[in-house]
Design a protein around this motif. Structure first.
Motif, PDB file in Angstrom:
ATOM      1  N   HIS A   7       0.319  -0.799  -0.032  1.00  0.00           N
ATOM      2  CA  HIS A   7       0.231   0.250   0.312  1.00  0.00           C
ATOM      3  C   HIS A   7       0.685   0.911  -0.191  1.00  0.00           C
ATOM      4  O   HIS A   7       1.773   1.694   0.886  1.00  0.00           O
ATOM      5  N   HIS A   8       0.863   1.708  -0.734  1.00  0.00           N
ATOM      6  CA  HIS A   8       1.719   3.588  -0.972  1.00  0.00           C
ATOM      7  C   HIS A   8       1.523   3.962  -2.148  1.00  0.00           C
ATOM      8  O   HIS A   8       0.736   3.271  -3.572  1.00  0.00           O
ATOM      9  N   VAL A   9       1.296   4.752  -2.048  1.00  0.00           N
ATOM     10  CA  VAL A   9       0.469   6.239  -3.266  1.00  0.00           C
ATOM     11  C   VAL A   9       0.901   6.344  -4.659  1.00  0.00           C
ATOM     12  O   VAL A   9      -0.016   6.752  -5.741  1.00  0.00           O
ATOM     13  N   ASN A  25      -0.804  -0.100   4.968  1.00  0.00           N
ATOM     14  CA  ASN A  25       0.249  -0.845   5.688  1.00  0.00           C
ATOM     15  C   ASN A  25       0.736  -1.773   6.491  1.00  0.00           C
ATOM     16  O   ASN A  25       1.056  -2.703   7.046  1.00  0.00           O
ATOM     17  N   SER A  26       0.763  -0.439   7.887  1.00  0.00           N
ATOM     18  CA  SER A  26       0.687  -0.642   9.192  1.00  0.00           C
ATOM     19  C   SER A  26      -0.458  -1.739   9.838  1.00  0.00           C
ATOM     20  O   SER A  26      -0.050  -2.508  10.134  1.00  0.00           O
ATOM     21  N   ARG A  27      -1.723  -1.415   9.056  1.00  0.00           N
ATOM     22  CA  ARG A  27      -3.366  -2.217   9.668  1.00  0.00           C
ATOM     23  C   ARG A  27      -2.942  -3.394   9.573  1.00  0.00           C
ATOM     24  O   ARG A  27      -2.447  -4.487   9.821  1.00  0.00           O
ATOM     25  N   ARG A  28      -2.191  -3.661   7.898  1.00  0.00           N
ATOM     26  CA  ARG A  28      -1.880  -4.834   7.500  1.00  0.00           C
ATOM     27  C   ARG A  28      -0.767  -5.809   8.395  1.00  0.00           C
ATOM     28  O   ARG A  28      -0.987  -7.138   8.467  1.00  0.00           O
ATOM     29  N   LEU A  29       0.288  -5.775   8.803  1.00  0.00           N
ATOM     30  CA  LEU A  29       1.298  -5.933   9.591  1.00  0.00           C
ATOM     31  C   LEU A  29       1.083  -5.890  10.551  1.00  0.00           C
ATOM     32  O   LEU A  29       1.378  -7.094  10.816  1.00  0.00           O
TER      33      LEU A  29
END
Length: 474
Positions: free
Chosen positions: A98-100, A170-174
């Motif tokens: 996930h990256h803009v 991305n943090s929530r996924r990890l």
């Protein structure tokens, strides 16, 4: 300034007389210049203060970004004949990121390549190297602006918000993956490096995966529709039970589950719960099947995947509307449980004259895998009793997706009205002519695209005055 103290009264009088005779205009100009200089100094100090705040914010953002992307990622780096004098032809994340600034397929944007550093400075012998490319990928994730030489305060606020949003996702996924790693029921499924065990597969499937030979695969395959639909016994009953236990264990964990797509409301994405390495390895084991049947197109060089569980039972999702997959080749494995109904109906391939004509009905069996092109229209009948879980693996080939065969596919005029079982309330402009819209799905009327106006069958009648543009294929 420095004041000179006069030594006598006469000298003091001389100084006072000189001051009194000074030009008033010159004094005003001096005061104005002094004010201008003070303003410049204030502006500069304010700018330095803003830059310091922006740099402090950027430093905190780099720490946050470093934590957000502190996880192993698989990266595909493609080189052409100009390497290492020129940058790589492509750099793409092969897993979920996930990256803009990444494209939909995980590719890095053009500015990444324009600012890629060389080893050797500005000398004529300077070259790009693999270590500098990998380091640049890491720097791009953590702070793309700094890696591109853009001042922290120069970026638009909206862009910075989007950058943080990607980091948060991305943090929530990890966080979910890390938390669930302490709760797993079958740790063997989450080993790193991933290792699929012989006892999980049927003897024929295991033999074919190890030999990687066409004759070994052909020996275990059933070809339901020549060149289009195949199946084979893949997993043992015991493995299916173990995998289902793990899925229900995740459901019971209370951790957030990202759904596969808008059509599956109760499934989960396996790559979001820590199983991505296992699925990557499974894709490698299955790659020979793609090369065997579609070697020069969708079956070649898989380097991306989307893998998820779909779940059907009374009171939840019962079946699945007709559709095609965002997949080059799809594998679909039934994991159980006890169920009746829920056949898998296959129609034609996207763009073919029989796109909406029934071609085959497949009946799921526990542990058996059916595979087909993603462009083949299909849908799941409603389950009549019990509960069914399936593992779905969508395989992607970036090489194929850059080809004209993918981007400019042939499209033929439909050879007649569709078979009723093959119409889609989500996609078709004439669904209501053949079926009543399901309860709660009436909003799809008039929003379909299929068939495109230039390719509709003779006598076509839409179920709404709204319709697709002539150039809208999908």
């Amino acid at each position: 300034g420095t004041w000179l103290v006069p030594r006598s009264a006469a000298a003091a009088a001389t100084v006072a007389s000189a001051a009194a005779s000074a030009d008033p205009l010159e004094s005003a100009a001096a005061r104005a210049e002094d004010a201008r200089l003070r303003h410049q100094r204030a502006v500069a100090e304010e700018r330095r203060a803003r830059d310091a705040v922006a740099e402090a914010d950027a430093a905190r953002a780099r720490v946050r970004a470093g934590e957000a992307y502190d996880f192993p990622f698989r990266v595909c780096i493609r080189f052409d004949k100009n390497w290492p004098a020129e940058p790589p032809a492509q750099v793409r994340f092969m897993g979920i990121i996930h990256h803009v600034l990444t494209d939909d397929d995980g590719s890095l944007p053009k500015p990444f390549f324009n600012t890629l550093p060389k080893d050797g400075g500005g000398s004529s012998s300077a070259r790009y190297t693999l270590p500098t490319v990998v380091q640049a990928v890491r720097d791009f994730l953590v702070d793309p602006l700094k890696s591109w030489g853009v001042p922290a305060g120069a970026a638009p606020e909206r862009f910075k918000q989007q950058l943080v949003s990607g980091q948060d996702m991305n943090s929530r996924r990890l966080n979910t993956i890390r938390k669930y790693s302490k709760m797993v029921k079958h740790p063997a499924l989450f080993e790193t490096p991933a290792r699929w065990r012989q006892e999980w597969f049927t003897p024929g499937a295991w033999r074919a995966m190890q030999e990687r030979a066409p004759e070994a695969w052909r020996a275990i395959l059933t070809e339901h529709l020549p060149g289009e639909i195949f199946s084979f016994a893949m997993f043992t009953q015991e493995f299916c039970d173990m995998f289902v236990e793990e899925i229900f264990n995740f459901y019971a964990s209370g951790l957030p589950a990202k759904r596969p797509n808008s059509m599956n409301n109760y499934g989960i994405i396996l790559n979001e719960i820590g199983l991505e390495p296992m699925i990557d390895e499974l894709q490698r084991l299955l790659q020979p099947l793609g090369e065997l049947f579609w070697p020069d197109g969708p079956g070649a060089a898989w380097d991306g995947q989307h893998c998820f569980i779909v779940r059907y039972r009374e009171g939840e999702d019962l079946g699945l509307d007709m559709h095609t997959d965002d997949s080059d080749v799809t594998f679909n494995v039934c994991l159980g449980l006890d169920f009746d109904g829920a056949g898998l109906q296959f129609c034609g391939v996207m763009g073919a004259a029989n796109h909406r004509k029934l071609t085959y009905t497949y009946k799921h069996e526990k542990g058996r895998c059916v595979f087909h092109l993603g462009r083949k229209r299909h849908g799941a009948d409603d389950i009549t009793s019990g509960e069914r879980l399936n593992l779905i693996l969508w395989n992607h080939s970036s090489t194929y997706r850059q080809s004209s065969g993918y981007n400019e596919p042939d499209y033929e005029q439909e050879d007649g009205p569709p078979d009723q079982v093959c119409v889609s309330y989500t996609h078709d402009r004439d669904y209501g002519v053949f079926k009543d819209y399901p309860k709660g799905k009436e909003q799809f009327r008039g929003k379909g695209w299929c068939p495109p106006k230039d390719f509709q069958y003779e006598g076509f009648k839409p179920d709404s005055d709204k319709g697709a543009r002539s150039d809208q294929l999908y």
